[in-house]
Design an enzyme around this catalytic site. Structure first.
Site, PDB file in Angstrom:
ATOM      1  N   ASN A 145       0.491  -7.162  -4.796  1.00 21.65           N
ATOM      2  CA  ASN A 145       1.379  -7.848  -5.735  1.00 21.65           C
ATOM      3  C   ASN A 145       2.794  -7.279  -5.738  1.00 21.65           C
ATOM      4  OD1 ASN A 145      -0.138  -5.608  -7.115  1.00 21.65           O
ATOM      5  ND2 ASN A 145       1.385  -6.005  -8.701  1.00 21.65           N
ATOM      6  N   LYS A 146       2.991  -6.126  -5.089  1.00 21.39           N
ATOM      7  CA  LYS A 146       4.319  -5.506  -5.102  1.00 21.39           C
ATOM      8  C   LYS A 146       4.432  -4.518  -3.952  1.00 21.39           C
ATOM      9  CE  LYS A 146       2.651  -2.026  -8.364  1.00 21.39           C
ATOM     10  NZ  LYS A 146       2.851  -1.367  -9.670  1.00 21.39           N
ATOM     11  N   GLY A 147       5.638  -3.997  -3.746  1.00 18.89           N
ATOM     12  CA  GLY A 147       5.871  -2.918  -2.804  1.00 18.89           C
ATOM     13  C   GLY A 147       5.467  -3.217  -1.376  1.00 18.89           C
ATOM     14  N   ASP A 160     -10.158  -5.202  -8.234  1.00 22.90           N
ATOM     15  CA  ASP A 160     -10.037  -3.801  -8.630  1.00 22.90           C
ATOM     16  C   ASP A 160     -10.907  -3.017  -7.663  1.00 22.90           C
ATOM     17  OD1 ASP A 160     -10.230  -1.273  -9.710  1.00 22.90           O
ATOM     18  OD2 ASP A 160     -10.622  -1.939 -11.757  1.00 22.90           O
ATOM     19  N   ASN A 173      -4.583  -1.417   1.271  1.00 19.00           N
ATOM     20  CA  ASN A 173      -3.284  -0.869   0.887  1.00 19.00           C
ATOM     21  C   ASN A 173      -3.280  -0.251  -0.505  1.00 19.00           C
ATOM     22  OD1 ASN A 173      -0.144  -0.805   0.867  1.00 19.00           O
ATOM     23  ND2 ASN A 173      -0.671  -2.086  -0.892  1.00 19.00           N
ATOM     24  N   TYR A 229      -3.254  13.670  -4.090  1.00 16.16           N
ATOM     25  CA  TYR A 229      -2.784  12.582  -3.233  1.00 16.16           C
ATOM     26  C   TYR A 229      -2.853  12.921  -1.749  1.00 16.16           C
ATOM     27  CZ  TYR A 229       0.106   8.943  -1.197  1.00 16.16           C
ATOM     28  OH  TYR A 229       0.561   7.917  -0.413  1.00 16.16           O
ATOM     29  N   LYS A 260      -5.450  11.266   1.362  1.00 21.43           N
ATOM     30  CA  LYS A 260      -5.072  10.566   2.592  1.00 21.43           C
ATOM     31  C   LYS A 260      -5.692  11.242   3.817  1.00 21.43           C
ATOM     32  CE  LYS A 260      -2.715   7.248   0.743  1.00 21.43           C
ATOM     33  NZ  LYS A 260      -3.243   5.861   0.773  1.00 21.43           N
TER      34      LYS A 260
END
Length: 241
Positions: free
Chosen positions: A13-15, A61, A88, A164, A168
């Protein structure tokens, strides 16, 4: 690519996720915009459609089994298969993540989204991907997940992060295991590093645009048959593990 290629992008929805959806849509791909927030998801779909993209919304979700199952059922009902999955969706968990003082709940939450969420979504969509002629899976990683770069003196990337960055690295390792299991099939699964992009994930501190960050993922999502699998890429080539 087949006559009609169907893709699902999580966190679209963004980025960077939105720009991946836009880039795939510009190539004629029908794109599912996966997102939790109903309003933002539908606004993104409307914006993509206004730009000529064949986009549809997918309530998703990645941390919820029922939500992921419902998303898979929606795509199966509409299209009967999935050609491209771009995992993503991700979170940072905040900026204060020194391991000696780390909040264990934050680490769990980040891993649940960034790693377990990818496994949950991938496994739910695999039956539909197996029906596609040239299925592609792209997992969005980061250069901070590179142990080589993190451990090279003077080359450390980003702040110290017990949640974080290791999430990854964990995602990278899981992706390699998927590639091993799926070897010999027509499914290619790879990792994309978008670079340090200006998005709300980092308070817009990045020096790259979200559109630039989407480029590697779009390339990996449209790899020809016989392309690489189980590999980690950025704009300039391979990222060291």
């Amino acid at each position: 690519m087949s006559e009609q290629t169907i893709a699902l992008v999580t966190g679209a929805n963004k980025g960077i996720g939105y720009e991946i959806a836009a880039g795939l849509g510009a190539l004629g791909v029908t794109v599912g915009v996966g997102a939790r927030d109903d309003t933002r998801r539908e606004e993104a779909v409307a914006k993509l459609r206004a730009a000529g993209v064949d986009a549809f919304g997918v309530a998703l979700d990645v941390t919820d089994d029922a939500s992921v199952a419902a998303a898979a059922a929606l795509i199966e009902e509409r299209y009967g298969r999935l050609d491209v999955l771009v995992n993503n969706a991700g979170i940072t968990g905040g900026r204060e993540q020194e391991p000696t003082t780390a909040d264990l709940d934050i680490i769990r939450t980040v891993v649940e989204t960034n790693v377990i969420g990818v496994v949950r979504v991938t496994n739910a969509l695999l039956p539909l991907l197996r029906r596609a002629p040239s299925p592609r899976i792209v997992n969005m990683s980061s250069s901070v997940g590179s142990l080589t770069r993190q451990s090279t003196p003077g080359g450390e990337l980003g702040p110290i992060a017990a949640a974080y960055s290791p999430s990854k690295t964990f995602l990278n390792a899981v992706t390699v295991q998927y590639a091993r299991e799926l070897a010999g099939t027509n499914i290619l699964i790879n990792l994309a590093c978008p670079g340090y992009c200006a998005t709300d994930l980092n308070g817009y501190r990045g020096h790259r645009t979200a559109e630039q960050g989407a480029a590697t993922a779009i390339r990996l999502a449209t790899l020809p048959d016989g392309g690489p699998t189980g590999a980690f890429f950025e704009d300039d080539g391979s990222v060291p593990w």
